[in-house]
Design a protein around this motif. Structure first.
Motif, PDB file in Angstrom:
ATOM      1  N   LEU A 151     -27.442  23.885   5.957  1.00  0.00           N
ATOM      2  CA  LEU A 151     -27.265  24.926   4.959  1.00  0.00           C
ATOM      3  C   LEU A 151     -28.372  25.823   4.920  1.00  0.00           C
ATOM      4  CD1 LEU A 151     -25.528  25.851   2.412  1.00  0.00           C
ATOM      5  CD2 LEU A 151     -26.728  24.217   1.212  1.00  0.00           C
ATOM      6  N   CYS A 152     -28.325  26.965   5.166  1.00  0.00           N
ATOM      7  CA  CYS A 152     -29.548  27.790   4.978  1.00  0.00           C
ATOM      8  C   CYS A 152     -29.018  29.129   4.027  1.00  0.00           C
ATOM      9  CB  CYS A 152     -29.356  28.371   6.621  1.00  0.00           C
ATOM     10  SG  CYS A 152     -31.031  29.241   6.658  1.00  0.00           S
ATOM     11  N   VAL A 153     -30.174  29.287   3.036  1.00  0.00           N
ATOM     12  CA  VAL A 153     -29.772  30.165   1.980  1.00  0.00           C
ATOM     13  C   VAL A 153     -30.919  31.083   1.637  1.00  0.00           C
ATOM     14  CG1 VAL A 153     -28.117  28.553   0.755  1.00  0.00           C
ATOM     15  CG2 VAL A 153     -30.348  29.003   0.140  1.00  0.00           C
ATOM     16  N   PRO A 154     -30.776  32.355   1.310  1.00  0.00           N
ATOM     17  CA  PRO A 154     -31.685  33.444   1.164  1.00  0.00           C
ATOM     18  C   PRO A 154     -32.435  32.918  -0.202  1.00  0.00           C
ATOM     19  CG  PRO A 154     -29.805  34.390   0.646  1.00  0.00           C
ATOM     20  CD  PRO A 154     -29.327  33.071   1.260  1.00  0.00           C
ATOM     21  N   VAL A 155     -33.690  33.119  -0.281  1.00  0.00           N
ATOM     22  CA  VAL A 155     -34.561  32.743  -1.451  1.00  0.00           C
ATOM     23  C   VAL A 155     -34.913  34.305  -1.850  1.00  0.00           C
ATOM     24  CG1 VAL A 155     -36.630  31.812  -2.548  1.00  0.00           C
ATOM     25  CG2 VAL A 155     -35.375  30.490  -0.769  1.00  0.00           C
ATOM     26  N   MET A 156     -34.393  34.485  -3.249  1.00  0.00           N
ATOM     27  CA  MET A 156     -34.484  35.835  -3.805  1.00  0.00           C
ATOM     28  C   MET A 156     -35.591  35.880  -4.801  1.00  0.00           C
ATOM     29  SD  MET A 156     -31.996  36.959  -1.860  1.00  0.00           S
ATOM     30  CE  MET A 156     -31.749  38.630  -2.539  1.00  0.00           C
ATOM     31  N   TYR A 157     -36.005  37.287  -5.112  1.00  0.00           N
ATOM     32  CA  TYR A 157     -36.869  37.725  -6.132  1.00  0.00           C
ATOM     33  C   TYR A 157     -36.559  39.127  -6.407  1.00  0.00           C
ATOM     34  CZ  TYR A 157     -40.810  38.983  -9.104  1.00  0.00           C
ATOM     35  OH  TYR A 157     -41.546  39.282 -10.197  1.00  0.00           O
ATOM     36  N   GLU A 158     -35.712  39.267  -7.639  1.00  0.00           N
ATOM     37  CA  GLU A 158     -35.525  40.854  -7.823  1.00  0.00           C
ATOM     38  C   GLU A 158     -34.717  41.426  -7.085  1.00  0.00           C
ATOM     39  OE1 GLU A 158     -39.083  42.842  -9.069  1.00  0.00           O
ATOM     40  OE2 GLU A 158     -39.086  41.651 -11.199  1.00  0.00           O
ATOM     41  N   ASN A 159     -33.645  40.630  -6.461  1.00  0.00           N
ATOM     42  CA  ASN A 159     -32.737  41.107  -5.694  1.00  0.00           C
ATOM     43  C   ASN A 159     -33.399  41.218  -4.081  1.00  0.00           C
ATOM     44  OD1 ASN A 159     -30.476  41.017  -7.413  1.00  0.00           O
ATOM     45  ND2 ASN A 159     -31.483  43.190  -8.036  1.00  0.00           N
ATOM     46  N   ASN A 160     -34.436  40.872  -3.801  1.00  0.00           N
ATOM     47  CA  ASN A 160     -35.052  41.026  -2.587  1.00  0.00           C
ATOM     48  C   ASN A 160     -35.283  39.664  -1.959  1.00  0.00           C
ATOM     49  OD1 ASN A 160     -35.373  43.900  -2.408  1.00  0.00           O
ATOM     50  ND2 ASN A 160     -36.949  43.703  -4.089  1.00  0.00           N
ATOM     51  N   ILE A 161     -35.123  39.516  -0.708  1.00  0.00           N
ATOM     52  CA  ILE A 161     -35.420  38.049   0.034  1.00  0.00           C
ATOM     53  C   ILE A 161     -36.844  38.035   0.124  1.00  0.00           C
ATOM     54  CG2 ILE A 161     -35.012  36.798   2.113  1.00  0.00           C
ATOM     55  CD1 ILE A 161     -32.285  38.262   2.452  1.00  0.00           C
ATOM     56  N   VAL A 162     -37.416  37.022  -0.250  1.00  0.00           N
ATOM     57  CA  VAL A 162     -38.845  36.597  -0.069  1.00  0.00           C
ATOM     58  C   VAL A 162     -39.058  35.430   0.852  1.00  0.00           C
ATOM     59  CG1 VAL A 162     -39.483  37.647  -2.250  1.00  0.00           C
ATOM     60  CG2 VAL A 162     -38.873  35.285  -2.268  1.00  0.00           C
ATOM     61  N   ALA A 163     -37.811  34.629   1.020  1.00  0.00           N
ATOM     62  CA  ALA A 163     -37.824  33.583   1.648  1.00  0.00           C
ATOM     63  C   ALA A 163     -36.416  33.080   2.238  1.00  0.00           C
ATOM     64  CB  ALA A 163     -38.823  32.319   1.114  1.00  0.00           C
ATOM     65  N   VAL A 164     -36.432  32.069   3.268  1.00  0.00           N
ATOM     66  CA  VAL A 164     -35.046  31.345   3.603  1.00  0.00           C
ATOM     67  C   VAL A 164     -35.159  29.985   3.346  1.00  0.00           C
ATOM     68  CG1 VAL A 164     -33.451  30.892   5.330  1.00  0.00           C
ATOM     69  CG2 VAL A 164     -34.437  33.231   4.847  1.00  0.00           C
ATOM     70  N   ALA A 165     -34.577  29.056   2.806  1.00  0.00           N
ATOM     71  CA  ALA A 165     -34.444  27.665   2.647  1.00  0.00           C
ATOM     72  C   ALA A 165     -33.403  27.131   3.660  1.00  0.00           C
ATOM     73  CB  ALA A 165     -34.259  27.167   1.222  1.00  0.00           C
ATOM     74  N   GLN A 166     -33.909  26.199   4.215  1.00  0.00           N
ATOM     75  CA  GLN A 166     -33.034  25.664   5.522  1.00  0.00           C
ATOM     76  C   GLN A 166     -33.024  24.134   5.253  1.00  0.00           C
ATOM     77  OE1 GLN A 166     -32.553  27.289   9.752  1.00  0.00           O
ATOM     78  NE2 GLN A 166     -33.325  25.376  10.305  1.00  0.00           N
ATOM     79  N   LEU A 167     -31.726  23.675   5.024  1.00  0.00           N
ATOM     80  CA  LEU A 167     -31.643  22.448   4.494  1.00  0.00           C
ATOM     81  C   LEU A 167     -30.963  21.626   5.913  1.00  0.00           C
ATOM     82  CD1 LEU A 167     -32.754  21.201   1.996  1.00  0.00           C
ATOM     83  CD2 LEU A 167     -31.691  23.556   1.896  1.00  0.00           C
ATOM     84  N   VAL A 168     -31.232  20.587   6.111  1.00  0.00           N
ATOM     85  CA  VAL A 168     -30.698  19.929   7.406  1.00  0.00           C
ATOM     86  C   VAL A 168     -30.103  18.406   7.153  1.00  0.00           C
ATOM     87  CG1 VAL A 168     -31.124  19.070   9.395  1.00  0.00           C
ATOM     88  CG2 VAL A 168     -32.243  21.278   8.890  1.00  0.00           C
ATOM     89  N   ASN A 169     -28.938  18.013   7.639  1.00  0.00           N
ATOM     90  CA  ASN A 169     -28.496  16.750   7.426  1.00  0.00           C
ATOM     91  C   ASN A 169     -28.333  16.157   6.182  1.00  0.00           C
ATOM     92  OD1 ASN A 169     -27.995  16.812  10.310  1.00  0.00           O
ATOM     93  ND2 ASN A 169     -29.653  15.353  10.736  1.00  0.00           N
TER      94      ASN A 169
END
Length: 225
Positions: A151-169
């Motif tokens: 599962l990979c989701v964008p980490v947002m701040y004020e509608n801008n992507i500042v990071a991505v979180a990638q969860l595995v297994n």
């Protein structure tokens, strides 16, 4: 059969009894499901409160420590085995990947599934990561670890992507790998603004510290001239 072993026929009274039983069973099951859903929502709300408190109490100057906190809370929310956080550096067009082992790797902004999420702004949920053309298997080959659900989701701040979180297994109660769910994706999307705000503030704080140190050095130099 009757007590004597002979065949007997269900009566109208039997049918009415079963109808009453079925109604009672349906109400009981519905009540149980409502209770389970309410308890799950309560536990999720408690988790978000803990996350918010944890982020607010974190030191702004310790970005790497904050990243580890984000990874821990993301794993706990989704019951994932592993997590990686990819910090976006738009100035240098790179992703700074932070792993559970505290290893940090810099890579092009378009690399892998995380890069795809940055490019599209959309989450990706896979039952088998190997089916996605952007997944890089080289890490699995080197470590011997097998990435399955992802599962990979964008980490947002004020509608801008500042990071991505990638969860595995994602793991079930028996420790077996299972797919991530829509609820996991929603939970992580709700979690994202807390993490995004904290990560963004930490980076701005570090930038301000750098500028202050540089200005102080220039001032000291000016006094010596």
């Amino acid at each position: 059969k009757s007590a004597r072993g002979t065949e007997s026929v269900f009566t109208t009274e039997d049918e009415e009894t079963m109808n009453y039983f079925a109604t009672f069973a349906a109400v009981s099951l519905r009540t149980f499901h409502i209770f389970q859903e309410a308890r799950q929502q309560y536990e999720q709300a408690q988790s978000f409160l803990k996350v918010a408190h944890c982020f607010l109490s974190s030191s702004l100057g310790e970005e790497r420590e904050l990243v580890q906190t984000v990874m821990y809370e993301a794993r706990r929310l989704t019951n994932a085995d592993r997590c990686a956080i990819f910090l976006l550096d738009e100035n240098e067009k790179v992703l700074e990947a932070h792993f559970d082992t505290k290893t940090v790797v810099r890579m092009p902004m378009t690399s892998g599934i995380a890069g795809h999420v940055v490019s599209t702004g959309c989450s990706i949920r896979l039952a088998d990561a190997y089916t996605h053309p952007n997944f890089n298997r080289s890490v699995d080959v080197v470590t011997g670890y097998r990435t399955k659900s992802l599962l990979c989701v964008p980490v947002m701040y004020e509608n801008n992507i500042v990071a991505v979180a990638q969860l595995v297994n994602k793991l079930d109660a028996d420790g077996c790998v299972i797919p991530f769910t829509e609820d996991d994706e929603r939970s992580l999307s709700t979690f994202s603004p807390f993490a995004g705000c904290s990560l963004r503030n930490a980076r701005l704080f570090q930038f301000a510290e750098f500028k202050a140190t540089k200005a102080d050095a220039m001032l000291r130099l000016a006094h010596t001239l």
